[in-house]
Scaffold this motif. Structure first.
Motif, PDB file in Angstrom:
ATOM      1  N   ALA A 138      48.806  48.679  37.901  1.00  0.00           N
ATOM      2  CA  ALA A 138      49.224  50.074  37.756  1.00  0.00           C
ATOM      3  C   ALA A 138      48.499  50.783  36.605  1.00  0.00           C
ATOM      4  O   ALA A 138      48.338  52.002  36.647  1.00  0.00           O
ATOM      5  CB  ALA A 138      50.739  50.159  37.547  1.00  0.00           C
ATOM      6  N   ILE A 139      48.057  50.039  35.614  1.00  0.00           N
ATOM      7  CA  ILE A 139      47.321  50.669  34.510  1.00  0.00           C
ATOM      8  C   ILE A 139      45.810  50.517  34.676  1.00  0.00           C
ATOM      9  O   ILE A 139      45.048  50.832  33.760  1.00  0.00           O
ATOM     10  CB  ILE A 139      47.777  50.161  33.130  1.00  0.00           C
ATOM     11  N   GLY A 140      45.380  50.027  35.822  1.00  0.00           N
ATOM     12  CA  GLY A 140      43.953  49.992  36.113  1.00  0.00           C
ATOM     13  C   GLY A 140      43.245  48.679  35.847  1.00  0.00           C
ATOM     14  O   GLY A 140      42.023  48.652  35.712  1.00  0.00           O
ATOM     15  N   LEU A 141      43.974  47.580  35.793  1.00  0.00           N
ATOM     16  CA  LEU A 141      43.327  46.284  35.628  1.00  0.00           C
ATOM     17  C   LEU A 141      43.049  45.663  36.995  1.00  0.00           C
ATOM     18  O   LEU A 141      43.836  45.817  37.921  1.00  0.00           O
ATOM     19  CB  LEU A 141      44.199  45.339  34.792  1.00  0.00           C
ATOM     20  N   ILE A 142      41.924  44.977  37.099  1.00  0.00           N
ATOM     21  CA  ILE A 142      41.509  44.326  38.343  1.00  0.00           C
ATOM     22  C   ILE A 142      40.964  42.934  38.033  1.00  0.00           C
ATOM     23  O   ILE A 142      40.628  42.630  36.894  1.00  0.00           O
ATOM     24  CB  ILE A 142      40.411  45.140  39.078  1.00  0.00           C
ATOM     25  N   GLU A 143      40.856  42.117  39.077  1.00  0.00           N
ATOM     26  CA  GLU A 143      40.171  40.829  38.971  1.00  0.00           C
ATOM     27  C   GLU A 143      38.753  41.037  39.469  1.00  0.00           C
ATOM     28  O   GLU A 143      38.542  41.750  40.443  1.00  0.00           O
ATOM     29  CB  GLU A 143      40.862  39.781  39.842  1.00  0.00           C
ATOM     30  N   ARG A 144      37.810  40.389  38.810  1.00  0.00           N
ATOM     31  CA  ARG A 144      36.420  40.556  39.196  1.00  0.00           C
ATOM     32  C   ARG A 144      35.786  39.199  39.519  1.00  0.00           C
ATOM     33  O   ARG A 144      35.493  38.431  38.620  1.00  0.00           O
ATOM     34  CB  ARG A 144      35.639  41.245  38.085  1.00  0.00           C
ATOM     35  N   ASN A 145      35.597  38.911  40.792  1.00  0.00           N
ATOM     36  CA  ASN A 145      34.861  37.724  41.254  1.00  0.00           C
ATOM     37  C   ASN A 145      35.145  36.447  40.476  1.00  0.00           C
ATOM     38  O   ASN A 145      34.238  35.760  40.050  1.00  0.00           O
ATOM     39  CB  ASN A 145      33.353  37.997  41.228  1.00  0.00           C
ATOM     40  N   GLN A 146      36.392  36.149  40.297  1.00  0.00           N
ATOM     41  CA  GLN A 146      36.817  34.957  39.560  1.00  0.00           C
ATOM     42  C   GLN A 146      36.220  34.877  38.160  1.00  0.00           C
ATOM     43  O   GLN A 146      36.051  33.805  37.605  1.00  0.00           O
ATOM     44  CB  GLN A 146      36.501  33.694  40.361  1.00  0.00           C
ATOM     45  N   GLU A 147      35.889  36.023  37.576  1.00  0.00           N
ATOM     46  CA  GLU A 147      35.364  36.079  36.210  1.00  0.00           C
ATOM     47  C   GLU A 147      36.419  36.561  35.236  1.00  0.00           C
ATOM     48  O   GLU A 147      36.125  36.830  34.080  1.00  0.00           O
ATOM     49  CB  GLU A 147      34.148  37.015  36.139  1.00  0.00           C
ATOM     50  N   GLY A 148      37.639  36.749  35.698  1.00  0.00           N
ATOM     51  CA  GLY A 148      38.697  37.198  34.816  1.00  0.00           C
ATOM     52  C   GLY A 148      39.178  38.595  35.159  1.00  0.00           C
ATOM     53  O   GLY A 148      38.929  39.115  36.243  1.00  0.00           O
ATOM     54  N   VAL A 149      39.879  39.194  34.209  1.00  0.00           N
ATOM     55  CA  VAL A 149      40.510  40.501  34.389  1.00  0.00           C
ATOM     56  C   VAL A 149      39.685  41.550  33.649  1.00  0.00           C
ATOM     57  O   VAL A 149      39.203  41.300  32.538  1.00  0.00           O
ATOM     58  CB  VAL A 149      41.963  40.471  33.848  1.00  0.00           C
ATOM     59  N   TYR A 150      39.536  42.717  34.282  1.00  0.00           N
ATOM     60  CA  TYR A 150      38.745  43.820  33.715  1.00  0.00           C
ATOM     61  C   TYR A 150      39.439  45.140  33.993  1.00  0.00           C
ATOM     62  O   TYR A 150      40.259  45.240  34.904  1.00  0.00           O
ATOM     63  CB  TYR A 150      37.343  43.868  34.354  1.00  0.00           C
ATOM     64  N   PHE A 151      39.047  46.168  33.236  1.00  0.00           N
ATOM     65  CA  PHE A 151      39.482  47.516  33.570  1.00  0.00           C
ATOM     66  C   PHE A 151      38.721  47.960  34.806  1.00  0.00           C
ATOM     67  O   PHE A 151      37.536  47.660  34.958  1.00  0.00           O
ATOM     68  CB  PHE A 151      39.222  48.489  32.412  1.00  0.00           C
ATOM     69  N   ASN A 152      39.408  48.672  35.674  1.00  0.00           N
ATOM     70  CA  ASN A 152      38.815  49.135  36.922  1.00  0.00           C
ATOM     71  C   ASN A 152      37.628  50.057  36.680  1.00  0.00           C
ATOM     72  O   ASN A 152      36.661  50.040  37.411  1.00  0.00           O
ATOM     73  CB  ASN A 152      39.870  49.843  37.769  1.00  0.00           C
ATOM     74  N   SER A 153      37.715  50.885  35.666  1.00  0.00           N
ATOM     75  CA  SER A 153      36.617  51.787  35.334  1.00  0.00           C
ATOM     76  C   SER A 153      36.633  52.029  33.834  1.00  0.00           C
ATOM     77  O   SER A 153      37.644  51.818  33.176  1.00  0.00           O
ATOM     78  CB  SER A 153      36.787  53.112  36.069  1.00  0.00           C
ATOM     79  N   PRO A 154      35.505  52.478  33.284  1.00  0.00           N
ATOM     80  CA  PRO A 154      35.495  52.768  31.845  1.00  0.00           C
ATOM     81  C   PRO A 154      36.572  53.791  31.503  1.00  0.00           C
ATOM     82  O   PRO A 154      36.781  54.756  32.228  1.00  0.00           O
ATOM     83  CB  PRO A 154      34.095  53.347  31.606  1.00  0.00           C
ATOM     84  N   HIS A 155      37.243  53.530  30.436  1.00  0.00           N
ATOM     85  CA  HIS A 155      38.287  54.420  29.924  1.00  0.00           C
ATOM     86  C   HIS A 155      39.404  54.663  30.945  1.00  0.00           C
ATOM     87  O   HIS A 155      40.002  55.701  30.988  1.00  0.00           O
ATOM     88  CB  HIS A 155      37.684  55.757  29.460  1.00  0.00           C
ATOM     89  N   ALA A 156      39.691  53.648  31.735  1.00  0.00           N
ATOM     90  CA  ALA A 156      40.729  53.730  32.762  1.00  0.00           C
ATOM     91  C   ALA A 156      42.094  54.030  32.168  1.00  0.00           C
ATOM     92  O   ALA A 156      42.935  54.646  32.800  1.00  0.00           O
ATOM     93  CB  ALA A 156      40.795  52.421  33.552  1.00  0.00           C
ATOM     94  N   LEU A 157      42.307  53.585  30.941  1.00  0.00           N
ATOM     95  CA  LEU A 157      43.638  53.699  30.358  1.00  0.00           C
ATOM     96  C   LEU A 157      43.993  55.087  29.871  1.00  0.00           C
ATOM     97  O   LEU A 157      45.140  55.371  29.603  1.00  0.00           O
ATOM     98  CB  LEU A 157      43.759  52.721  29.195  1.00  0.00           C
ATOM     99  N   GLN A 158      43.026  55.957  29.731  1.00  0.00           N
ATOM    100  CA  GLN A 158      43.330  57.256  29.170  1.00  0.00           C
ATOM    101  C   GLN A 158      44.304  58.028  30.037  1.00  0.00           C
ATOM    102  O   GLN A 158      45.003  58.908  29.552  1.00  0.00           O
ATOM    103  CB  GLN A 158      42.041  58.043  28.940  1.00  0.00           C
ATOM    104  N   THR A 159      44.412  57.691  31.311  1.00  0.00           N
ATOM    105  CA  THR A 159      45.381  58.369  32.172  1.00  0.00           C
ATOM    106  C   THR A 159      46.808  57.959  31.842  1.00  0.00           C
ATOM    107  O   THR A 159      47.744  58.635  32.182  1.00  0.00           O
ATOM    108  CB  THR A 159      45.106  58.058  33.661  1.00  0.00           C
ATOM    109  N   ARG A 160      46.967  56.832  31.169  1.00  0.00           N
ATOM    110  CA  ARG A 160      48.308  56.331  30.845  1.00  0.00           C
ATOM    111  C   ARG A 160      48.812  56.870  29.518  1.00  0.00           C
ATOM    112  O   ARG A 160      49.993  56.862  29.248  1.00  0.00           O
ATOM    113  CB  ARG A 160      48.250  54.805  30.810  1.00  0.00           C
ATOM    114  N   MET A 161      47.936  57.294  28.667  1.00  0.00           N
ATOM    115  CA  MET A 161      48.317  57.709  27.316  1.00  0.00           C
ATOM    116  C   MET A 161      49.114  59.001  27.327  1.00  0.00           C
ATOM    117  O   MET A 161      48.984  59.836  28.113  1.00  0.00           O
ATOM    118  CB  MET A 161      47.071  57.916  26.449  1.00  0.00           C
TER     119      MET A 161
END
Length: 161
Positions: A138-161
């Motif tokens: 819901a805050i924009g985190l995704i899994e990337r090719n079994q490399e761990g967790v990443y933000f979906n896009s740069p500065h994804a979190l600013q929509t939550r602030m």
């Protein structure tokens, strides 16, 4: 650190109050998501089996985040390998870092409250792996090719602030 990094963001969300038991709510209030930069990658690469990459999202103790990396105590930072493993990483942090206690920055009242609440009744099915993973999505985190967790896009979190 890279200027393009997303700022840290609290794991705790207001909707937690409607779903989670008090222990999980208090635990989530002590933890933040953060994006690994050069310093984190170099610092953890020596002590980990799996490589950490720049931009990978980890969870860390909000209180110890102010300390230099070399001075952060045991269990203060975890890099979940998937959205589903965020919950278990946080539970490990609770035991190893907050309750052990290796965290010297957590105020004693909060630590005692965590201990007391952890010993209280447990409601099965409320706020487990799926809830934690869904909140991360819901805050924009995704899994990337079994490399761990990443933000979906740069500065994804600013929509939550």
């Amino acid at each position: 650190n890279d200027l393009r990094q997303n700022p840290p963001v609290d794991v705790y969300m207001k909707c937690d109050n409607e779903v989670l038991i008090d222990y999980q709510i208090l635990l989530r209030k002590q933890i933040e998501y953060f994006e690994a930069g050069d310093a984190e990658v170099q610092h953890v690469s020596e002590s980990r089996k799996r490589e950490i990459r720049i931009g990978q999202v980890g969870i860390r103790c909000k209180h110890c985040a102010i300390l230099p990396l070399s001075e952060r105590p045991r269990g203060s930072t975890y890099y979940p390998s998937s959205l589903q493993s965020i919950y278990q990483s946080a539970q490990n942090m609770a035991v190893v870092h907050f309750l052990a206690p290796s965290c010297q920055k957590l105020d004693p009242d909060t630590q005692n409250q965590l201990k007391t609440l952890r010993e209280g009744p447990v409601l099965v099915g409320h706020g487990g792996k799926k809830y934690w993973a869904d909140c991360a999505k819901a805050i924009g985190l995704i899994e990337r090719n079994q490399e761990g967790v990443y933000f979906n896009s740069p500065h994804a979190l600013q929509t939550r602030m």
